[in-house]
Scaffold this motif. Sequence first.
Motif, PDB file in Angstrom:
ATOM      1  N   GLN A 175       0.849  -1.206  -0.033  1.00 11.70           N
ATOM      2  CA  GLN A 175       0.146  -0.167   0.027  1.00 11.70           C
ATOM      3  C   GLN A 175       0.952   1.218  -0.081  1.00 11.70           C
ATOM      4  OE1 GLN A 175      -3.476   0.518  -0.044  1.00 11.70           O
ATOM      5  NE2 GLN A 175      -2.534   2.790  -0.108  1.00 11.70           N
ATOM      6  N   SER A 176       0.566   2.018  -1.100  1.00 13.67           N
ATOM      7  CA  SER A 176       1.472   3.380  -1.015  1.00 13.67           C
ATOM      8  C   SER A 176       1.195   4.223   0.205  1.00 13.67           C
ATOM      9  CB  SER A 176       1.303   4.076  -2.254  1.00 13.67           C
ATOM     10  OG  SER A 176      -0.209   4.575  -2.648  1.00 13.67           O
TER      11      SER A 176
ATOM     12  N   PHE B   3      -3.412   1.270  10.624  1.00 11.45           N
ATOM     13  CA  PHE B   3      -3.851  -0.165  10.200  1.00 11.45           C
ATOM     14  C   PHE B   3      -3.778  -0.942  11.676  1.00 11.45           C
ATOM     15  CE2 PHE B   3      -1.719  -4.403   9.572  1.00 11.45           C
ATOM     16  CZ  PHE B   3      -2.447  -4.995   8.878  1.00 11.45           C
ATOM     17  N   ALA B   4      -3.446  -0.229  12.623  1.00  7.85           N
ATOM     18  CA  ALA B   4      -3.530  -1.025  13.897  1.00  7.85           C
ATOM     19  C   ALA B   4      -4.953  -0.870  14.439  1.00  7.85           C
ATOM     20  CB  ALA B   4      -2.764  -0.151  14.957  1.00  7.85           C
TER      21      ALA B   4
ATOM     22  N   TYR C  96      -7.656   1.158   5.570  1.00 11.31           N
ATOM     23  CA  TYR C  96      -7.718   1.233   7.026  1.00 11.31           C
ATOM     24  C   TYR C  96      -9.154   1.070   7.774  1.00 11.31           C
ATOM     25  CZ  TYR C  96      -3.313   2.881   5.524  1.00 11.31           C
ATOM     26  OH  TYR C  96      -2.137   3.280   5.006  1.00 11.31           O
ATOM     27  N   SER C  97     -10.059   1.623   7.069  1.00  7.53           N
ATOM     28  CA  SER C  97     -11.554   1.616   7.819  1.00  7.53           C
ATOM     29  C   SER C  97     -12.254   0.530   7.464  1.00  7.53           C
ATOM     30  CB  SER C  97     -12.334   2.815   7.724  1.00  7.53           C
ATOM     31  OG  SER C  97     -12.259   3.346   6.073  1.00  7.53           O
TER      32      SER C  97
ATOM     33  N   THR D 161     -10.875  -7.526   7.752  1.00  7.04           N
ATOM     34  CA  THR D 161     -11.991  -6.788   7.558  1.00  7.04           C
ATOM     35  C   THR D 161     -12.451  -6.158   8.905  1.00  7.04           C
ATOM     36  OG1 THR D 161     -13.700  -8.593   7.835  1.00  7.04           O
ATOM     37  CG2 THR D 161     -13.192  -7.499   5.869  1.00  7.04           C
ATOM     38  N   ARG D 162     -12.749  -4.836   9.136  1.00  7.17           N
ATOM     39  CA  ARG D 162     -13.102  -4.543  10.182  1.00  7.17           C
ATOM     40  C   ARG D 162     -14.364  -4.807  10.906  1.00  7.17           C
ATOM     41  NH1 ARG D 162      -8.482  -2.035  12.691  1.00  7.17           N
ATOM     42  NH2 ARG D 162      -7.436  -0.497  11.203  1.00  7.17           N
TER      43      ARG D 162
END
Length: 181
Positions: A25-26, A33-34, A115-116, A140-141
């Motif tokens: 991922q750029s 990411f945590a 991230y989300s 997945t979140r």
Amino acid sequence: MMVTLPSLALALLSLLRAGAEVPVQSSFSAEKFAGTWHIAAAASNCSVFLKIKDGMKSATITISLTPEDDLDMKLVWPMLDKGQKFELLFQRSGQTGHYVAAQEKKDMHVMETDYSHYAIVHQLQQNGQERPRTALQLLTREQDVTPQLLQRFKELIPTVGLTKDMLAVLPKSDHCTEVIS
Ligand SMILES: *[C@@H]1O[C@H](CO)[C@@H](O)[C@H](O)[C@H]1NC(C)=O
């Protein structure tokens, strides 16, 4: 002059080489990411995974950043009625989004993430003289995965040298009532 390299260093070297072309991922942000993720789907050419994948359920991963900006990863895999707990320390390498767990001889690239909602993670594991095992995970979140995300994940499978028959979409698990470690 050193004539022989310890086998661990050799294994790591070959891991680093094998993982060198995996895209990341750029402008990856470890901070974003945590947190908590669910493994919604996975594909791997590990023979153990291929044997048990159809009975596997989604695992939960909790990632926190250490003061050194390494990733402390806690995993809970539902097995039978219990949650089996694992902990891994992925140390950052020279390249952002690329981590190495030296002891487990694992190498990890965060290939893409928003991230989300989701992240697609590539892992490589080297065990002695055996061929390295490659795994791709869709994190997945939320526990639910959209067809679009699954589609994106399936598109990436052949790009890392795996095939679609190595895919397992992992069903949700009820929360482990008891965690053993
Ligand atoms: C798994 O796939 C990778 C990438 O195609 C390959 O380099 C490796 O040898 C494979 N390992 C096994 C155990 O099949």
